[in-house]
Structure formats: C-alpha cells, structure tokens
Design a protein around this motif. Structure first.
Motif, PDB file in Angstrom:
ATOM      1  N   GLU A   1     121.729 -20.324  64.193  1.00  0.00           N
ATOM      2  CA  GLU A   1     120.494 -20.310  65.282  1.00  0.00           C
ATOM      3  C   GLU A   1     121.298 -19.133  66.228  1.00  0.00           C
ATOM      4  OE1 GLU A   1     119.851 -22.478  69.924  1.00  0.00           O
ATOM      5  OE2 GLU A   1     119.616 -23.262  67.501  1.00  0.00           O
ATOM      6  N   ALA A   2     120.209 -17.963  66.698  1.00  0.00           N
ATOM      7  CA  ALA A   2     121.045 -16.648  67.283  1.00  0.00           C
ATOM      8  C   ALA A   2     120.369 -16.863  69.091  1.00  0.00           C
ATOM      9  CB  ALA A   2     120.330 -15.478  66.890  1.00  0.00           C
ATOM     10  N   GLY A   3     119.877 -17.548  69.105  1.00  0.00           N
ATOM     11  CA  GLY A   3     119.490 -17.577  70.837  1.00  0.00           C
ATOM     12  C   GLY A   3     118.085 -18.539  70.409  1.00  0.00           C
ATOM     13  N   ARG A   4     118.268 -18.968  71.933  1.00  0.00           N
ATOM     14  CA  ARG A   4     117.121 -19.871  72.485  1.00  0.00           C
ATOM     15  C   ARG A   4     116.111 -18.568  73.561  1.00  0.00           C
ATOM     16  NH1 ARG A   4     116.390 -25.710  70.658  1.00  0.00           N
ATOM     17  NH2 ARG A   4     118.360 -26.181  69.515  1.00  0.00           N
ATOM     18  N   TRP A   5     115.012 -19.193  73.800  1.00  0.00           N
ATOM     19  CA  TRP A   5     114.110 -18.999  75.310  1.00  0.00           C
ATOM     20  C   TRP A   5     113.502 -19.982  75.559  1.00  0.00           C
ATOM     21  CZ3 TRP A   5     110.649 -14.949  72.061  1.00  0.00           C
ATOM     22  CH2 TRP A   5     112.117 -13.094  72.166  1.00  0.00           C
ATOM     23  N   PRO A   6     114.150 -20.775  76.335  1.00  0.00           N
ATOM     24  CA  PRO A   6     114.143 -21.651  77.239  1.00  0.00           C
ATOM     25  C   PRO A   6     112.351 -21.922  77.553  1.00  0.00           C
ATOM     26  CG  PRO A   6     116.337 -21.003  77.884  1.00  0.00           C
ATOM     27  CD  PRO A   6     115.431 -20.301  77.047  1.00  0.00           C
ATOM     28  N   GLY A   7     112.265 -23.099  77.003  1.00  0.00           N
ATOM     29  CA  GLY A   7     110.588 -23.343  77.764  1.00  0.00           C
ATOM     30  C   GLY A   7     109.473 -21.912  76.959  1.00  0.00           C
ATOM     31  N   ALA A   8     109.973 -21.695  76.814  1.00  0.00           N
ATOM     32  CA  ALA A   8     109.004 -20.216  76.226  1.00  0.00           C
ATOM     33  C   ALA A   8     107.717 -20.769  75.659  1.00  0.00           C
ATOM     34  CB  ALA A   8     110.101 -19.394  75.021  1.00  0.00           C
ATOM     35  N   LEU A   9     107.689 -22.094  74.909  1.00  0.00           N
ATOM     36  CA  LEU A   9     106.400 -22.034  74.106  1.00  0.00           C
ATOM     37  C   LEU A   9     105.665 -23.359  74.984  1.00  0.00           C
ATOM     38  CD1 LEU A   9     107.894 -22.383  70.036  1.00  0.00           C
ATOM     39  CD2 LEU A   9     106.565 -20.185  72.162  1.00  0.00           C
ATOM     40  N   ARG A  10     104.332 -23.682  75.701  1.00  0.00           N
ATOM     41  CA  ARG A  10     103.926 -24.482  76.008  1.00  0.00           C
ATOM     42  C   ARG A  10     102.307 -24.895  75.208  1.00  0.00           C
ATOM     43  NH1 ARG A  10     103.852 -23.328  82.152  1.00  0.00           N
ATOM     44  NH2 ARG A  10     106.059 -24.177  81.430  1.00  0.00           N
ATOM     45  N   LEU A  11     102.618 -26.193  74.057  1.00  0.00           N
ATOM     46  CA  LEU A  11     101.686 -26.271  73.505  1.00  0.00           C
ATOM     47  C   LEU A  11     100.476 -27.979  74.370  1.00  0.00           C
ATOM     48  CD1 LEU A  11     103.833 -27.796  70.739  1.00  0.00           C
ATOM     49  CD2 LEU A  11     103.425 -25.286  71.539  1.00  0.00           C
ATOM     50  N   SER A  12     100.843 -27.946  75.367  1.00  0.00           N
ATOM     51  CA  SER A  12     100.217 -28.532  76.598  1.00  0.00           C
ATOM     52  C   SER A  12     100.937 -28.624  77.751  1.00  0.00           C
ATOM     53  CB  SER A  12     100.205 -29.993  75.712  1.00  0.00           C
ATOM     54  OG  SER A  12     101.622 -30.897  76.371  1.00  0.00           O
ATOM     55  N   ALA A  13     100.192 -29.282  79.141  1.00  0.00           N
ATOM     56  CA  ALA A  13     100.716 -29.142  80.270  1.00  0.00           C
ATOM     57  C   ALA A  13     101.713 -29.904  80.213  1.00  0.00           C
ATOM     58  CB  ALA A  13      98.776 -29.710  81.010  1.00  0.00           C
ATOM     59  N   GLY A  14     102.744 -29.223  81.174  1.00  0.00           N
ATOM     60  CA  GLY A  14     103.651 -30.108  81.439  1.00  0.00           C
ATOM     61  C   GLY A  14     104.617 -29.539  80.497  1.00  0.00           C
ATOM     62  N   ASP A  15     104.043 -29.115  78.523  1.00  0.00           N
ATOM     63  CA  ASP A  15     105.122 -29.031  77.278  1.00  0.00           C
ATOM     64  C   ASP A  15     105.456 -27.804  78.041  1.00  0.00           C
ATOM     65  OD1 ASP A  15     106.450 -29.680  75.743  1.00  0.00           O
ATOM     66  OD2 ASP A  15     105.064 -27.967  74.135  1.00  0.00           O
ATOM     67  N   GLY A  16     107.386 -27.487  77.537  1.00  0.00           N
ATOM     68  CA  GLY A  16     107.527 -26.084  77.629  1.00  0.00           C
ATOM     69  C   GLY A  16     108.970 -26.333  76.751  1.00  0.00           C
ATOM     70  N   ARG A  17     108.782 -26.675  75.085  1.00  0.00           N
ATOM     71  CA  ARG A  17     109.504 -26.488  74.444  1.00  0.00           C
ATOM     72  C   ARG A  17     110.603 -24.531  74.117  1.00  0.00           C
ATOM     73  NH1 ARG A  17     106.919 -29.703  69.755  1.00  0.00           N
ATOM     74  NH2 ARG A  17     105.364 -31.044  71.027  1.00  0.00           N
ATOM     75  N   ASP A  18     111.230 -24.870  74.128  1.00  0.00           N
ATOM     76  CA  ASP A  18     112.203 -23.874  72.983  1.00  0.00           C
ATOM     77  C   ASP A  18     111.262 -22.872  72.026  1.00  0.00           C
ATOM     78  OD1 ASP A  18     114.154 -24.100  75.334  1.00  0.00           O
ATOM     79  OD2 ASP A  18     115.701 -25.061  73.917  1.00  0.00           O
ATOM     80  N   GLU A  19     111.686 -21.960  71.763  1.00  0.00           N
ATOM     81  CA  GLU A  19     111.522 -21.053  70.843  1.00  0.00           C
ATOM     82  C   GLU A  19     112.950 -20.462  70.548  1.00  0.00           C
ATOM     83  OE1 GLU A  19     108.929 -17.254  69.270  1.00  0.00           O
ATOM     84  OE2 GLU A  19     108.985 -17.644  71.345  1.00  0.00           O
ATOM     85  N   ILE A  20     113.192 -20.792  69.030  1.00  0.00           N
ATOM     86  CA  ILE A  20     114.452 -20.692  68.875  1.00  0.00           C
ATOM     87  C   ILE A  20     114.065 -19.534  67.693  1.00  0.00           C
ATOM     88  CG2 ILE A  20     116.402 -21.901  67.366  1.00  0.00           C
ATOM     89  CD1 ILE A  20     114.651 -25.115  68.297  1.00  0.00           C
ATOM     90  N   LEU A  21     115.564 -18.756  67.983  1.00  0.00           N
ATOM     91  CA  LEU A  21     115.544 -17.831  67.357  1.00  0.00           C
ATOM     92  C   LEU A  21     116.745 -17.395  66.351  1.00  0.00           C
ATOM     93  CD1 LEU A  21     115.868 -15.158  70.528  1.00  0.00           C
ATOM     94  CD2 LEU A  21     113.455 -16.080  69.415  1.00  0.00           C
ATOM     95  N   MET A  22     116.639 -17.508  65.154  1.00  0.00           N
ATOM     96  CA  MET A  22     116.622 -17.494  63.851  1.00  0.00           C
ATOM     97  C   MET A  22     117.177 -16.535  63.196  1.00  0.00           C
ATOM     98  SD  MET A  22     117.542 -21.591  64.202  1.00  0.00           S
ATOM     99  CE  MET A  22     118.018 -21.565  62.688  1.00  0.00           C
ATOM    100  N   LEU A  23     118.764 -16.775  62.347  1.00  0.00           N
ATOM    101  CA  LEU A  23     118.603 -15.428  61.873  1.00  0.00           C
ATOM    102  C   LEU A  23     119.070 -15.692  60.077  1.00  0.00           C
ATOM    103  CD1 LEU A  23     120.132 -11.954  62.135  1.00  0.00           C
ATOM    104  CD2 LEU A  23     122.024 -13.050  62.749  1.00  0.00           C
ATOM    105  N   LEU A  24     118.770 -15.009  59.420  1.00  0.00           N
ATOM    106  CA  LEU A  24     119.556 -15.169  58.233  1.00  0.00           C
ATOM    107  C   LEU A  24     120.253 -13.440  57.595  1.00  0.00           C
ATOM    108  CD1 LEU A  24     120.300 -16.514  55.283  1.00  0.00           C
ATOM    109  CD2 LEU A  24     118.129 -15.842  54.644  1.00  0.00           C
ATOM    110  N   ALA A  25     121.719 -13.377  57.823  1.00  0.00           N
ATOM    111  CA  ALA A  25     122.552 -12.472  58.008  1.00  0.00           C
ATOM    112  C   ALA A  25     124.215 -12.202  56.889  1.00  0.00           C
ATOM    113  CB  ALA A  25     121.966 -11.657  58.368  1.00  0.00           C
ATOM    114  N   PRO A  26     124.027 -12.093  56.114  1.00  0.00           N
ATOM    115  CA  PRO A  26     123.412 -10.744  55.491  1.00  0.00           C
ATOM    116  C   PRO A  26     123.071 -11.305  54.662  1.00  0.00           C
ATOM    117  CG  PRO A  26     125.877 -11.196  54.151  1.00  0.00           C
ATOM    118  CD  PRO A  26     125.365 -12.144  55.514  1.00  0.00           C
ATOM    119  N   LEU A  27     122.315 -11.411  53.802  1.00  0.00           N
ATOM    120  CA  LEU A  27     120.929 -11.250  52.837  1.00  0.00           C
ATOM    121  C   LEU A  27     121.484 -11.320  51.007  1.00  0.00           C
ATOM    122  CD1 LEU A  27     117.934  -9.353  53.382  1.00  0.00           C
ATOM    123  CD2 LEU A  27     118.127 -11.847  53.772  1.00  0.00           C
TER     124      LEU A  27
END
Length: 180
Positions: free
Chosen positions: A154-180
């Motif tokens: 996990e490289a970071g999160r955008w808290p409450g960035a995703l709203r799938l329904s009214a009142g929903d506020g899920r985080d968007e989780i930023l993931m990293l794979l390095a090195p390949l």
C-alpha cells in the motif's frame, strides 16, 4: 480440490480481439460488476450496452508498447482478465498501471486472479520494460490483502474518495509493486 489449469493469453492490438472474444470480455465485465466487483463500473447493475463502448475504446487503444490485455481461460472459457497500461510521457514511462482486474464469480478462489497478477508482472518487466506497477483498489473489499499476498504494498489512500451509494465513502487504496 485440485486447482484448474489456467491458460493465459496476451492481446496487444485490436486485431488480436475477435468479435466472440470481445463479447466474452464484455459479459465477464458485466458479471463481475453486477456481483459487486470493483472492476471499473461503480453502480451495478450494468448492462452490456453500457460495457461495450468502454470495452471497445479499451481494445482500440491496445498497442504493444503502451496497453495490453491479459486474459485467463479455464477449460476453454474466459475466466478473467485485466489491462496494463503505460503512459508514454518520458517522466513516468518507467511505470505502468493495472486496470480492471477481474475473475468470473464461479472461479474465485481458484488462483485465476493470482495467475493474472503474476503474469502481468512478468509482461511488464520482461516485455514492456517497466520498473514498477501501480493500481488503485476499492477499500472495504479486502483487495489490499489479496494484492499484499502477491507482493504489492500500500502506497497511500484517498480517504472517502469512492462513493458507491448515498452516504458511502470508501477509501481508494493506492498499491505499488516495485521492483518488478
């Protein structure tokens, strides 16, 4: 229970995508979305008529250096797929982004998603010359655990960035794979 034999196939141009394959990709995308999967359409249900133009644009953008589809099949049937893209802008051309990771609902837990993720890592490193991969995952689905088992961090999160329904506020989780 034995794991199924998973056959992986890479599509690097729109010429690689037959009409029947395009139909199976669209059906998979709708099925996964309608089952609650975080594969790019936020508000299920989604119909094929909504999926097809988005899929058509994705297929039209396929090019060996910048965008590829990776599919997984079990017993000759599409089991899942994903898209890996790189931006050609020199400043960020060393990394790519994985999009639309999905597995047919009946085949979840049988290694299809893991097989796709292992192969996209190889393709990104060995064929596309990338040094790292990024992806964004929907919070609240346990996806960070799945990707974590495959070496992603996990490289970071955008808290409450995703709203799938009214009142929903899920985080968007930023993931990293390095090195390949």
């Amino acid at each position: 229970m034995t794991s199924p034999t998973i056959v992986l196939d890479q599509l690097a141009s729109s010429a690689d995508v037959t009409p029947s394959r395009l139909q199976r990709l669209a059906e998979c995308w709708a099925e996964v979305t309608n089952a609650g999967g975080a594969a790019g359409f936020p508000f299920p249900p989604v119909e094929l008529a909504r999926v097809r133009p988005v899929l058509d644009a994705l297929v039209d953008s396929l090019a060996p250096a910048t965008s590829r589809l990776l599919t997984a099949s079990v017993k000759g049937e599409l089991a899942g797929w994903l898209n890996v893209r790189r931006d050609p802008f020199a400043l960020i051309a060393h990394w790519g982004t994985v999009h639309h990771v999905q597995t047919r609902t009946a085949l979840r837990g049988q290694g299809v998603g893991a097989a796709l993720m292992h192969e996209v890592r190889r393709i990104a490193r060995d064929e596309m010359g990338l040094e790292q991969l990024h992806l964004a995952a929907r919070g609240g689905e346990g996806l960070e655990d799945f990707y974590g088992r495959l070496g992603w961090k996990e490289a970071g999160r955008w808290p409450g960035a995703l709203r799938l329904s009214a009142g929903d506020g899920r985080d968007e989780i930023l993931m990293l794979l390095a090195p390949l």
